[in-house]
Design a protein around this motif. Structure first.
Motif, short mmCIF file in Angstrom:
data_model
loop_
_atom_site.label_atom_id
_atom_site.label_comp_id
_atom_site.label_asym_id
_atom_site.label_seq_id
_atom_site.Cartn_x
_atom_site.Cartn_y
_atom_site.Cartn_z
N THR A 190 -2.26 0.30 -4.97
CA THR A 190 -3.43 0.93 -4.79
C THR A 190 -3.85 2.28 -5.11
N LYS A 191 -2.82 3.02 -5.59
CA LYS A 191 -2.81 4.30 -5.91
C LYS A 191 -1.81 4.81 -6.81
N THR A 205 -6.64 26.26 -7.68
CA THR A 205 -7.73 25.59 -8.00
C THR A 205 -7.43 24.61 -9.18
N ASP A 211 -6.03 22.02 -7.07
CA ASP A 211 -6.93 22.05 -5.96
C ASP A 211 -6.39 21.16 -4.69
N PRO A 212 -6.37 21.73 -3.75
CA PRO A 212 -5.62 20.89 -2.57
C PRO A 212 -6.54 19.73 -2.05
N ASN A 213 -7.76 19.80 -2.78
CA ASN A 213 -8.76 18.49 -2.47
C ASN A 213 -8.58 17.49 -3.34
N ASP A 264 -6.16 15.48 -3.27
CA ASP A 264 -5.40 14.27 -2.39
C ASP A 264 -3.89 14.57 -2.92
N ASP A 287 -0.82 19.87 3.72
CA ASP A 287 -1.14 20.98 4.35
C ASP A 287 -0.22 21.33 5.14
N TRP A 288 0.84 20.68 5.59
CA TRP A 288 1.58 21.34 6.73
C TRP A 288 2.60 21.97 6.32
N GLU A 306 0.86 4.29 -4.02
CA GLU A 306 0.79 3.75 -2.80
C GLU A 306 0.45 2.28 -3.20
N GLY A 307 0.71 1.15 -2.49
CA GLY A 307 0.46 -0.11 -2.47
C GLY A 307 0.97 -0.82 -1.31
N ARG A 336 4.36 3.50 0.33
CA ARG A 336 3.93 5.01 0.26
C ARG A 336 5.06 5.74 -0.38
N MET A 357 8.19 10.59 2.15
CA MET A 357 7.26 11.32 2.13
C MET A 357 7.85 12.68 1.72
#
Lengths: 383, 254
Positions: free
Chosen positions: B62-63, B130, B134-136, B138, B142-143, B153-154, B171, B229
């Motif tokens: 899926t990703k 940036t 850029d943390p956005n 994906d 964050d932690w 992912e799948g 994952r 992870m």
């Protein structure tokens, strides 16, 4: 704060230069074809003023600003008028703002949006904020870009149900609109395309980034309580029942400062689908039951929740993810399949405690941006 | 049409011509990397297609996305040109991101290519950044304030799953300092000249995350490992993809 005015300026300057060349060429040609009289130079229409879009410093630096529709003060102002304009509906009864009310972060408080003649939409109206980072819009991603998206609610039979051509005719009868289109796009510019462009411009300015969460992200650690910070920690942690820590399993999808990774997922609402979601436009069985991951900005204001508004409260939403996931649902997202706080590990439900669920809800309430819902730039115009 | 009219119409062309002149005469060129993502011999699709590993276990994707950085162009004498600030996000779901351009490369006859999967330690711990970092995008934890170097992912019927589900989740979020893996392709002709901007075509095989022909003990069994992870499970996957993720297909001189 990150200021995009210079970028906009540069782009607009190019556009203005091109426009002036065009004016020169046209004027020269008409002189050539004229009777030989000394021509009276027509002053070129005043160019629109670039709109200084200011973005919060914690937001991603790559908003989607199409080159063929730069933000201008006049374009945004026109779009704002159109957003609140009821004559764009077939019976002059509703405007965009009817289902997207500023006080509710541009939602309507209803499970299913209500269109002309009381028609009920099968889906819930989405909140409008920070959409200039979303490549695909609406619950199923049918529309790529806000210009394309604007067409749907205007023309759809269960929303405003009026052809763009009819809207243009109605607006042409109102001199104030003829003037506003001219200011924004030039003389004779009251067209269908420019109507969509102006609406898209206004919606692009709906930036919400002044919640307590934002202030926390920008460094002010005093604005969140201990329970809210714990809620944030749970929010961003994917739990696997191991030493990594307990988590709410939220931020794999509601990622980053915008709380969305802009993808489409099945979050386990149903075993069988009455609404195919993303598969409606793509036709792919692997997209069935997938819906757009919405930003959680102002989420405390935008209930009821989910694409069909089935959950009245945030507590209901947490109960869904914690206790009611339909694990047999086709295309269920791997992040949900693998998220658990159980020491038994993967294969178990999420397993948050009641206290943890409350802490996550407390965190979600910090996403409310009270300046956004009162910002006079976004309210119904009075002129 | 009179002469004045014609001049007016040509004016924009004249302006753009001036711009082009400014760029010409540079003593640099570019190298591009063209990624084609596959699973075994089949193109990677996100349409629910099921793929099979060497042990017979099956999976869907899926990703699939990763960060690629620190691009170097190797010279025959053992030195290298290091492309400054070269960080790229490659997302197999977005065609445009699979076309990478390394700009401002000094003209030379290079003989190889090197890059890192992930982000170097300095930038990995420098906080949110940036562009590709850029943390956005994906690919950010964050932690821990660090980057996910590679994310797959799948789902797989062999992965542990709730009783009601037909498949479990996969994952694989690979990251952490110490498991940056460097990929090197030596002995390839990469002449960057005033007229040649070569394109390196790479085949990117997702199967290599799980199947390691050179070190079968590192093969991933989804019934035991379906969730990584960072942490203890990540180095083996990084070793796997270091060994086989990228294959040189060809270099187009262009």
């Amino acid at each position: 704060m990150r200021n995009f005015s210079s970028q906009v300026l540069r782009r607009t300057r190019g556009w203005v230069a091109g426009g002036l060349v065009g004016v020169i060429a046209v004027a020269a040609c008409s002189r050539d074809g004229g009777s030989g009289d000394v021509p009276t130079p027509t002053p070129p229409p005043a160019a629109p003023t670039p709109y200084a879009l200011v973005l919060p410093s914690n937001f991603p630096g790559s908003p989607l600003l199409p080159a063929d529709n730069p933000l201008t003060v006049e374009g945004v102002d026109l779009g704002r008028h159109l957003f609140y304009e009821k004559t764009l509906s077939v019976d002059n009864s509703i405007s965009c703002a009817s289902c997207h009310r500023q006080s509710l972060a541009f939602t309507d408080g209803l499970a299913h949006a209500v269109g002309v003649n009381g028609a009920r939409h099968p889906r819930s109206a989405m909140s409008l904020s920070n959409l200039l980072w979303d490549p695909l819009l609406t619950w199923d991603g049918t529309s790529a870009g806000l210009e394309v998206q604007a067409r749907t609610p205007l023309t759809n039979a269960i929303e405003m149900h009026q052809t763009l051509a009819a809207s243009v005719v109605k607006l042409q009868a109102q001199p104030a609109y003829v003037a506003r289109f001219a200011k924004a796009f030039g003389a004779g510019a009251l067209t269908e395309d420019n109507m969509l462009k102006a609406l898209a411009q206004f919606v692009r300015t709906l930036v919400s980034g002044n919640s307590r969460y934002d202030r926390y992200r920008r460094g002010d650690r005093s604005v969140l309580s201990a329970d809210e910070v714990r809620g944030l920690q749970l929010f961003i942690t994917h739990p696997t029942g191991t030493a990594i820590g307990r988590g709410g399993n939220c931020a794999d999808c509601h990622a980053g400062d915008l709380q969305t990774n802009h993808l489409f997922v099945n979050n386990g609402l149903d075993l069988t689908f009455t609404d195919l979601g993303r598969a409606v436009p793509t036709g792919l069985p692997s997209d069935q039951g997938k819906f757009r991951i919405p930003s959680l900005r102002n989420i405390a204001l935008t209930g009821p929740y989910m694409h069909d508004g089935r959950f009245a409260t945030l507590e209901d939403v947490l109960a869904h993810y914690n206790e009611h996931i339909q694990y047999g649902s086709l295309n269920l997202d791997p992040n949900i399949l693998n998220g658990t706080n159980s020491p038994l590990g993967i294969g178990q439900p999420l397993g948050l405690t009641d206290t943890e669920k409350k802490q996550i809800v407390l965190f979600l309430r910090t996403l409310t941006d009270s300046t956004f819902i009162q910002d006079p730039r976004f309210s119904q115009p009075t002129d | 049409m009179n002469r004045f009219c014609l001049w007016a119409l040509l004016l924009p062309l004249a302006i753009s011509g001036c711009k082009k002149d400014e760029a010409a005469g540079a003593d640099t060129g570019s190298v591009s990397l063209e990624m084609t993502t596959v699973v075994g011999t089949a193109p990677l699709a996100f349409d629910g297609t099921s793929y099979t590993k060497s042990d017979g276990q099956t999976f869907r994707v899926t990703k699939f996305k990763y960060l690629l950085s620190n691009v170097q162009l190797l010279r025959a004498d053992g030195t290298a040109y290091t492309a400054p600030d070269s960080y790229y996000l490659v997302d197999a779901a977005q065609t445009a991101t699979q076309h990478l351009v390394v700009p401002n490369v000094p003209l030379a006859e290079y003989t190889g290519l090197r890059f890192v999967v992930g982000v170097d330690a300095a930038r990995n711990t420098a906080g949110a950044q940036t562009g590709a970092l850029d943390p956005n995008n994906d690919l950010y934890w964050d932690w821990t304030a660090g980057y996910v170097f590679l994310k797959m992912e799948g789902t797989s019927p062999q992965a542990p799953h709730p009783a009601a589900a037909a498949e479990g989740g996969l994952r694989f979020h690979i990251g952490d300092n110490g498991i940056q893996r460097t990929i090197t392709f030596a002995g390839i002709p990469l002449a960057v000249t005033a007229t040649q901007s070569p394109a390196v075509h790479l085949r990117v095989n997702v199967l290599a995350l799980f199947d390691n022909a050179g070190a079968p003990s590192k093969n991933i069994d989804f019934s035991k490992t379906s969730e990584v992870m960072g942490g203890a499970g990540a180095p083996a996957v990084a070793d796997n993809y270091a060994a086989g993720l990228f294959t040189m297909e060809r270099v187009a001189a262009n």
